[in-house]
Write an enzyme that holds these catalytic residues in place. Structure first.
Site, PDB file in Angstrom:
ATOM      1  N   HIS A 165       0.832  -1.203   0.000  1.00 60.64           N
ATOM      2  CA  HIS A 165       0.000   0.000   0.000  1.00 60.64           C
ATOM      3  C   HIS A 165       0.866   1.253   0.000  1.00 60.64           C
ATOM      4  O   HIS A 165       1.069   1.895   1.020  1.00 60.64           O
ATOM      5  CB  HIS A 165      -0.954  -0.015   1.196  1.00 60.64           C
ATOM      6  CG  HIS A 165      -2.056  -1.006   1.054  1.00 60.64           C
ATOM      7  ND1 HIS A 165      -2.061  -2.209   1.717  1.00 60.64           N
ATOM      8  CD2 HIS A 165      -3.193  -0.969   0.307  1.00 60.64           C
ATOM      9  CE1 HIS A 165      -3.153  -2.883   1.396  1.00 60.64           C
ATOM     10  NE2 HIS A 165      -3.857  -2.158   0.540  1.00 60.64           N
ATOM     11  N   HIS A 190      -6.913   6.953  -2.985  1.00 64.53           N
ATOM     12  CA  HIS A 190      -7.743   5.976  -2.268  1.00 64.53           C
ATOM     13  C   HIS A 190      -7.045   5.283  -1.099  1.00 64.53           C
ATOM     14  O   HIS A 190      -7.710   4.752  -0.208  1.00 64.53           O
ATOM     15  CB  HIS A 190      -8.293   4.918  -3.232  1.00 64.53           C
ATOM     16  CG  HIS A 190      -7.326   3.816  -3.543  1.00 64.53           C
ATOM     17  ND1 HIS A 190      -6.225   3.993  -4.345  1.00 64.53           N
ATOM     18  CD2 HIS A 190      -7.282   2.524  -3.126  1.00 64.53           C
ATOM     19  CE1 HIS A 190      -5.553   2.860  -4.436  1.00 64.53           C
ATOM     20  NE2 HIS A 190      -6.166   1.951  -3.696  1.00 64.53           N
TER      21      HIS A 190
END
Length: 329
Positions: free
Chosen positions: A79, A121
């Protein structure tokens, strides 16, 4: 050696790293330009391609995109800013190859809201999932009442940046009504990337594929949510070499969380001594990806190659598992 950042689109139009190629290799591009430059470059290309300059200042967008990229924790295995860039490029391919606009009609502002959602996001993602934050009583979990903790944080921090930094106020040209719609669209898109909401997109596809389905006013937002979610879980739909790199990164991040859970005496969600790369990926493909993309390519038939890639990748992962087990015996 990384190259100087350039926003004229040149770096993303070369034959060996063309962003319009469905097999675009983001890892090779990252090696060429430097990891921290990938998201701003892809973001700016999309900005120009979809004419967001109709209502948005290009200089402020670049500054915003650079600060979003810098806000990703790039020590995370998975991530990080490269993942955000990847799903942005993937969503771009849905429009270019899948001809999404043949299926739905999104105006420029809605398309922009979707791509901005892709970019931000996972903004400031700590490298641990929602369940870990809840189990450890993390301040973010307390702040967002255990509900889509990370997703709420990502979009909240994004709008905090937009509204607190004049140089990043990319929505300043929208009137109050337009701003509210744009913000609502982005919030819905980002919250829908929570895997807890996976069934929403799956059920939406099943519903619209019925012969007697009648369009509703919610369709455009549901399509936007579907596109960002599908891009977010799209790793197994890529060419095998790209997919395998993503798979190794995501499982390593899960292993790291599992190590921390053991240290804290919590239930281990992914034990590196018990859960292999093969096992985790075969389960993900069989229970999440195959059912989802089986419906997705019915909705967007020009993207049928995605499902072919899934089947090929599952076969190769299973072959790797079998070979590994053979060598152990």
């Amino acid at each position: 050696m990384s190259v100087e950042i350039s926003y004229d689109g040149t770096l993303l139009n070369e034959s060996n790293n063309n962003i319009n190629d469905k097999d675009f290799n983001i890892f090779e591009f990252s090696t060429k330009v430097g990891k921290g430059k990938v998201l701003p470059l892809i973001g700016n290309y999309i900005f120009t391609k979809y004419n967001f300059n109709e209502f948005m200042d290009s200089k402020k967008f670049r500054t915003w995109c650079e600060k979003i990229s810098d806000g990703y924790i790039n020590s995370n295995y998975y991530h990080n800013c490269l993942h955000a860039a990847d799903i942005s490029q993937t969503c771009h391919i849905y429009f270019q190859v899948g001809l999404v606009n043949d299926k739905i009609v999104l105006n420029t502002k809605s398309i922009c809201a979707l791509f901005l959602s892709c970019i931000c996001h996972d903004f400031k993602h700590p490298g641990f999932n929602n369940n870990y934050l809840i189990e450890t009583k993390h301040p973010l979990s307390l702040k967002y009442n255990d509900i889509s903790v990370l997703e709420n944080m990502h979009i909240s921090e994004t709008f905090n940046l937009i509204n607190s930094d004049t140089n990043c106020n990319i929505l300043e040209n929208l009137d109050n009504s337009e701003y509210k719609i744009f913000r609502k669209q982005m919030i819905s898109c980002v919250l829908n990337t929570d895997m807890a909401n996976h069934s929403n997109s799956l059920n939406f596809m099943k519903k619209i594929l019925k012969e007697d389905y009648a369009k509703t006013e919610d369709d455009n937002q549901n399509y936007m949510n579907l596109l960002i979610h599908s891009a977010d879980i799209s790793n197994p739909t890529k060419k095998f070499d790209i997919y395998l790199k993503w798979a190794k990164l995501v499982v390593e991040e899960f292993y790291y969380q599992g190590d921390k859970e053991k240290e804290l005496g919590l239930k281990c969600s992914c034990d590196r001594n018990k859960v292999s790369l093969y096992k985790s990926q075969l389960g993900f493909i069989d229970f999440i990806i195959t059912p989802f993309y089986g419906e997705f390519v019915k909705v967007f038939q020009k993207l049928n190659y995605l499902f072919n890639n899934v089947e090929n990748n599952r076969k190769k992962i299973k072959e790797m598992e079998d070979e590994d087990n053979k060598n152990k015996n």
